[in-house]
Enzyme design. Structure first.
Site, PDB file in Angstrom:
ATOM      1  N   ASP A 101     -39.294 -39.037  45.965  1.00 26.95           N
ATOM      2  CA  ASP A 101     -38.483 -37.761  46.074  1.00 26.95           C
ATOM      3  C   ASP A 101     -39.156 -36.730  45.009  1.00 26.95           C
ATOM      4  O   ASP A 101     -39.597 -37.181  43.915  1.00 26.95           O
ATOM      5  CB  ASP A 101     -37.138 -38.149  45.553  1.00 26.95           C
ATOM      6  CG  ASP A 101     -36.151 -37.498  46.347  1.00 26.95           C
ATOM      7  OD1 ASP A 101     -36.165 -36.266  46.358  1.00 26.95           O
ATOM      8  OD2 ASP A 101     -35.255 -38.354  46.831  1.00 26.95           O
ATOM      9  N   ASP A 205     -36.905 -32.585  47.953  1.00 29.91           N
ATOM     10  CA  ASP A 205     -35.735 -31.910  47.678  1.00 29.91           C
ATOM     11  C   ASP A 205     -35.290 -30.460  47.774  1.00 29.91           C
ATOM     12  O   ASP A 205     -36.041 -29.879  47.388  1.00 29.91           O
ATOM     13  CB  ASP A 205     -35.112 -32.571  46.292  1.00 29.91           C
ATOM     14  CG  ASP A 205     -33.730 -32.449  46.126  1.00 29.91           C
ATOM     15  OD1 ASP A 205     -32.782 -33.188  46.727  1.00 29.91           O
ATOM     16  OD2 ASP A 205     -33.201 -31.547  45.214  1.00 29.91           O
ATOM     17  N   GLU A 259     -35.939 -31.580  52.877  1.00 25.39           N
ATOM     18  CA  GLU A 259     -34.707 -31.668  52.989  1.00 25.39           C
ATOM     19  C   GLU A 259     -34.313 -30.091  53.471  1.00 25.39           C
ATOM     20  O   GLU A 259     -34.407 -29.337  52.656  1.00 25.39           O
ATOM     21  CB  GLU A 259     -33.923 -31.880  51.684  1.00 25.39           C
ATOM     22  CG  GLU A 259     -32.324 -32.519  52.074  1.00 25.39           C
ATOM     23  CD  GLU A 259     -31.558 -32.245  50.796  1.00 25.39           C
ATOM     24  OE1 GLU A 259     -30.315 -32.521  50.835  1.00 25.39           O
ATOM     25  OE2 GLU A 259     -31.791 -31.462  49.764  1.00 25.39           O
ATOM     26  N   HIS A 329     -28.020 -40.664  50.712  1.00 25.13           N
ATOM     27  CA  HIS A 329     -27.289 -41.071  49.529  1.00 25.13           C
ATOM     28  C   HIS A 329     -26.143 -39.884  49.428  1.00 25.13           C
ATOM     29  O   HIS A 329     -25.371 -39.595  48.526  1.00 25.13           O
ATOM     30  CB  HIS A 329     -28.054 -41.040  48.345  1.00 25.13           C
ATOM     31  CG  HIS A 329     -28.970 -39.854  48.109  1.00 25.13           C
ATOM     32  ND1 HIS A 329     -29.934 -39.273  49.234  1.00 25.13           N
ATOM     33  CD2 HIS A 329     -28.924 -38.836  47.481  1.00 25.13           C
ATOM     34  CE1 HIS A 329     -30.267 -38.087  48.771  1.00 25.13           C
ATOM     35  NE2 HIS A 329     -29.798 -37.818  47.788  1.00 25.13           N
ATOM     36  N   ASP A 330     -26.318 -38.782  50.531  1.00 24.48           N
ATOM     37  CA  ASP A 330     -25.424 -37.576  50.310  1.00 24.48           C
ATOM     38  C   ASP A 330     -24.254 -37.612  51.378  1.00 24.48           C
ATOM     39  O   ASP A 330     -23.559 -36.652  51.321  1.00 24.48           O
ATOM     40  CB  ASP A 330     -26.082 -36.417  50.394  1.00 24.48           C
ATOM     41  CG  ASP A 330     -27.114 -36.070  49.117  1.00 24.48           C
ATOM     42  OD1 ASP A 330     -26.633 -36.475  48.012  1.00 24.48           O
ATOM     43  OD2 ASP A 330     -28.062 -35.372  49.332  1.00 24.48           O
TER      44      ASP A 330
HETATM   45  C1  NOJ Z   1     -30.157 -32.918  47.502  1.00 21.31           C
HETATM   46  C2  NOJ Z   1     -30.140 -34.187  47.185  1.00 21.31           C
HETATM   47  O1  NOJ Z   1     -30.139 -35.068  48.134  1.00 21.31           O
HETATM   48  C3  NOJ Z   1     -28.723 -34.447  46.305  1.00 21.31           C
HETATM   49  O2  NOJ Z   1     -28.582 -35.893  45.940  1.00 21.31           O
HETATM   50  C4  NOJ Z   1     -28.880 -33.479  45.175  1.00 21.31           C
HETATM   51  O3  NOJ Z   1     -27.861 -33.383  44.475  1.00 21.31           O
HETATM   52  C5  NOJ Z   1     -29.363 -31.996  45.344  1.00 21.31           C
HETATM   53  N1  NOJ Z   1     -30.454 -32.274  46.349  1.00 21.31           N
HETATM   54  C6  NOJ Z   1     -29.924 -31.425  44.219  1.00 21.31           C
HETATM   55  O4  NOJ Z   1     -30.809 -31.875  43.689  1.00 21.31           O
END
Ligand code: NOJ
Length: 559
Positions: A101, A205, A259, A329-330
């Protein structure tokens, strides 16, 4: 160095590990690198060919590692660089690649660059971050109205120099100033450092936020977040990504997946068009109906929207490679969102068939392969910065009713739901640890766990194993054309993949009812055979019929 890119990600299955919740090897209740090392044979058995590791760098953990204080070292709780090297070797020995990541939109406020930057206005690191004078008579109003993805203003006043710094996430995650060439050089060096250590790529990210519009104008009012239009694919985004790509990523046989917060199908070609030399692939969230920060607001699932987003990506030219996922994970676990829990096994397999027969790079989030689910969290169990903030503010401003509504929403959408410890066994602490883990375990681990799943021929795990094996190297799935079938149906997702005179017809019932369907005319009279399904009663050949609740079938059709 200097290798040509093979674009190996076009024939890969990537497994995402959230290290904190994967496996604890040293009995501190927190997952770690040696825990992952102990499960490498498991990953091999499942058949995945790459791993995406959520951040493992040094971090004070305000946002579970997405706030990095040293990009070149490992978080103490997770282990050491020596462990990391062993992990890379262990993966590579098993033919599994490693994608790290890369959190480069922001750092932790505990990063040395930020410590220097905040110390004085003429410090050489001052311009590594985005500092502005406040507005108003005494300069105590934020420089603009942008809001943080984690609620509240995106600006924090800093006493030392009497200026504000920008943070699109928590105030412990100051945004880097990508307009500064030294910052870009640092990121390039960091990527090269990890490539030299053997990593095979990066998941980037919130990469679409890196270029902010000069002048940082106020954003349009929006009930959730303000300011996006001034930094999602900002004015110099393409230039900056191209620079990192040519100076680092493209010098190795790597893959990148961005992302794509705020990105839709309309941006696909400009973001991942191969000839641009920018990102190879991107996660978008249109099909999830939410960018990740809307974590307290439940939404109704619409199959029509879901179908149209997936199929639009399938129809893009070959130079735009799709990304296939529905958990990370989100996000909360998928099964309860897309189906009824009494059909857990069928829903898990149906989703897998329906999505992973498409073209693209499929991702599996840890626990998805055994059909892990959500459960009702008690507010004292919230660990995620979004859950705690949303719950505490609702309680503070709207009292017990506010708290109850927030709890209801969070029980459907909280990021915590996807972060409960991996369920390895029915034994103590689900085999994740020998002590109480950092986060509550889903109580259903006695029924849903890896050990039992492996033994059960009909388990979700054994189904994924079969599906992954079938998919890898399969030219029809990797290269074949895509055509929607039964487009108008709001119950069935059906499509054809074809290469030469061979086809797969994939039909999935997204409802808990029996649904009738008619085979499109073009297949009538053709030789067909069932190659995959989630019910033992599915018809052996493709013919008019009905699908049981959440039934999914794949037919091979010749000619
Ligand atoms: C995206 C990540 O997937 C998330 O978990 C994170 O809180 C935010 N970016 C900030 O880095």
């Amino acid at each position: 160095m200097g290798q040509v890119k093979t674009r190996w990600y076009k024939d890969a299955v990537v497994y995402q590990i959230y290290p904190r919740s994967f496996c604890d090897s040293n009995g501190d209740g927190i997952g770690d690198l040696r825990g992952i090392i102990s499960k490498l044979d498991y990953l091999k058995e499942l058949g995945v060919t790459a791993v995406w590791l959520s951040p493992i760098y040094k971090s004070p953990n305000d946002d579970n590692g997405y706030d990095i204080s040293d990009y070149r070292d490992i978080m103490d709780e997770f282990g050491t660089l020596e462990d990391f090297k062993e992990l890379v070797k262990g993966l590579h020995d098993r033919g599994i690649k490693l994608v790290m990541d890369l959190v480069a939109n922001h750092t932790s406020d505990e990063h040395e660059w930020f410590k220097q930057s905040r110390s004085s206005k003429d410090n050489p690191y001052r311009d590594y971050y985005i500092w502005r004078k406040g507005k108003g008579k005494n300069g105590k109003k934020p420089p603009n109205n942008w809001t943080s993805r984690f609620t509240g203003s995106a600006w924090e006043y800093d006493e030392t120099t009497g200026e504000y710094y920008l943070h699109l996430f928590s105030k412990k995650q100051p945004d880097l100033n990508w307009d500064n060439p030294k910052v870009r050089k640092e990121i390039i060096d960091i990527c090269n450092y990890w490539f030299e250590m053997g990593v095979d790529g990066f998941r980037c990210d919130v990469i679409t936020f890196i270029s902010k519009e000069p002048g940082l104008p106020d954003g349009k009012w929006n009930p959730v977040v303000v300011g996006d239009e001034h930094f999602v694919i900002g004015p110099r985004y393409h230039e900056y990504i191209h620079e990192v790509c040519t100076e680092s990523w493209n010098k190795y046989d790597s893959m990148t997946v961005g992302e794509g917060q705020g990105i839709t199908i309309h941006n696909a070609e400009e973001i991942v068009g191969e000839e641009r030399e920018e990102l190879d692939t991107i996660f978008t969230f249109e099909h999830q109906d939410a960018d990740f920060y809307m974590h307290a607001i439940p939404r109704k699932f619409s199959l029509k929207k879901w179908k149209s987003v997936f199929s639009s990506w399938q129809k893009l030219p070959q130079n735009c490679w799709p990304t296939l996922f529905y958990e990370n994970h989100d996000q909360p676990r998928a099964i309860p969102r897309y189906g009824k829990m009494e059909y857990r096994n069928e829903v898990a397999k149906m989703l897998a068939i329906s999505i992973y027969f498409q073209k693209g790079t499929p991702y599996l989030y840890q626990g998805q392969e055994i059909g892990m689910t959500n459960f009702k969290l008690d507010p004292k169990d919230y660990k995620d910065i979004i859950s705690t903030r949303v719950y505490n503010s609702a309680k503070k401003f709207f009292g017990p009713l506010g708290a109850a509504i927030a709890k209801w929403g969070l029980n459907k959408r909280a990021r915590d739901l996807g972060r409960t410890p991996m369920q390895w066994t029915a034994g103590e602490y689900a085999g994740f640890s020998t002590v109480e883990p950092w986060m509550t375990i889903n109580p259903n681990y006695k029924m849903i766990n890896v050990e039992d799943s492996k033994k059960d021929e009909n388990s979700v795990f054994n189904f994924y194993k079969k599906l992954i094996k079938f998919r890898l190297g399969n030219k029809i799935i990797i290269e074949g054309s895509y055509k929607d079938l039964m487009e108008k149906s709001s119950k069935i997702f059906a499509y054809e993949r074809a290469l030469g005179d061979e086809r797969y017809v994939v039909i999935s019932n997204y409802t808990d009812k029996v649904v009738k369907y008619k085979v499109p005319e073009e297949y009538k009279g053709k030789e067909s055979k069932l190659i995959m399904s989630n019910y033992s009663s599915s018809s052996d050949t493709l013919k008019d019929g009905k699908l049981l609740p959440y039934e999914a079938v794949v037919y091979y059709v010749k000619g």
